[in-house]
Design an enzyme around this catalytic site. Sequence first.
Site, PDB file in Angstrom:
ATOM      1  N   SER A   1       6.009   3.889  -1.583  1.00 22.25           N
ATOM      2  CA  SER A   1       5.043   4.529  -1.496  1.00 22.25           C
ATOM      3  C   SER A   1       4.270   5.378  -0.747  1.00 22.25           C
ATOM      4  CB  SER A   1       4.526   4.405  -2.882  1.00 22.25           C
ATOM      5  OG  SER A   1       2.757   4.738  -3.332  1.00 22.25           O
ATOM      6  N   SER A   2       3.609   6.763  -0.939  1.00 22.23           N
ATOM      7  CA  SER A   2       2.750   6.736   0.498  1.00 22.23           C
ATOM      8  C   SER A   2       1.468   6.477   0.392  1.00 22.23           C
ATOM      9  CB  SER A   2       1.932   8.727   0.202  1.00 22.23           C
ATOM     10  OG  SER A   2       1.288   8.582  -1.198  1.00 22.23           O
ATOM     11  N   CYS A   3       1.083   5.503  -0.601  1.00 19.58           N
ATOM     12  CA  CYS A   3      -0.227   4.488  -0.195  1.00 19.58           C
ATOM     13  C   CYS A   3       0.004   3.457   0.997  1.00 19.58           C
ATOM     14  CB  CYS A   3      -0.478   3.812  -1.576  1.00 19.58           C
ATOM     15  SG  CYS A   3       0.585   2.372  -1.869  1.00 19.58           S
TER      16      CYS A   3
ATOM     17  N   TYR B   1      -0.550  -3.231  -4.037  1.00 12.66           N
ATOM     18  CA  TYR B   1       0.789  -2.143  -4.297  1.00 12.66           C
ATOM     19  C   TYR B   1       1.630  -1.671  -3.130  1.00 12.66           C
ATOM     20  CZ  TYR B   1       3.771   1.710  -6.367  1.00 12.66           C
ATOM     21  OH  TYR B   1       5.483   1.927  -6.373  1.00 12.66           O
TER      22      TYR B   1
ATOM     23  N   LYS C   1       4.681  -2.891  -1.138  1.00 11.22           N
ATOM     24  CA  LYS C   1       6.168  -1.455  -0.568  1.00 11.22           C
ATOM     25  C   LYS C   1       6.095  -1.626   0.983  1.00 11.22           C
ATOM     26  CE  LYS C   1       7.194  -0.147  -4.198  1.00 11.22           C
ATOM     27  NZ  LYS C   1       9.003  -0.059  -4.482  1.00 11.22           N
TER      28      LYS C   1
ATOM     29  N   HIS D   1      -1.053   7.597 -13.856  1.00 11.79           N
ATOM     30  CA  HIS D   1      -1.988   8.328 -12.324  1.00 11.79           C
ATOM     31  C   HIS D   1      -2.310  10.133 -13.129  1.00 11.79           C
ATOM     32  CE1 HIS D   1       1.464   6.097 -10.716  1.00 11.79           C
ATOM     33  NE2 HIS D   1       1.035   5.971  -9.205  1.00 11.79           N
TER      34      HIS D   1
END
Length: 309
Positions: free
Chosen positions: A108-110, A137, A141, A180
């Site tokens: 994920s981009s987070c 999260y 990841k 989201h």
Amino acid sequence: MYQLAGKRVYVAGHRGMVGSAIVRRLAQENCELLTSPREVDLREQAAVREWFAANRPDTVVVAAAKVGGILANDSYPAQFLYDNLMIEANVIDAAHRSGAQKLLFLGSSCIYPRMAPQPIPEEALLTGPLEPTNEWYAIAKIAGIKLCQAYRREYGCDFISAMPTNLYGPGDNFDLTSSHVLPALIRKAHEAKVAGAPSIEIWGSGTPRREFLHVDDLADGCIFLLKNYSGEEHINLGSGKDLPIIELAQLVCDVVGFEGQITKDTSKPDGTPRKLMSGDRIAKMGWAPRISLRAGIEDAYRAFLEQQA
């Protein structure tokens, strides 16, 4: 080039938005699709090892995850960290043990620092503090990326990682307590239109900028990477364009047909100020997304209406 034709391909998380899109895309590849039944809990090591030993997939896509928006991440930190750690560790290890030839892990981009340079290059990983509202999260990841790298280094496994940007499309979660931003806006705008409400509310100031990728474009990018990439570095998968949340809300209202006002609840968190990923690396390989944001939102709204029906 890795050939998918004739291979046994396992998609972990095939019922979710991402997994189901990858399943649709794999239908074009002349491969045998494998999916695990609901009774195989991917958080349970013994169950995962038993399933892999019995089915021995050649190719594995790790699309299974516990996901959600800011509210869900902030409300259930233990679940977001523990569940995702267990899922990825069990599937990656079982893939190695059963002799899988290739594995793609989706992050994920987070994973990137809250104040990462924009657009965010892959090299920005672990260069600064994470966004507090989704760090649980993100940490899970990041561990998945590192696990793929570790198995590549220690065992020679052809395990790769891709980092998608914010995703949307058919199969999305439209529950306002756990979704989201984009699916939440679709539902809010639709319900306000049906009710004849004068306005809808968005969280925060509306100024944070976000990038969005239709899930069918993501699926195509995943197949491209499985075929064409073998390396330790994770690869960004995005659209290369972002916009402020307030403009996204206006676009959603236009697609849905809601003509009321958009108000802001500034007591709610904004999250990361900007999250635009650099897509230079995959672009140089020859891949680019094809679905525009407006066309993608129209498709997502159709899917929402079908789901409601």
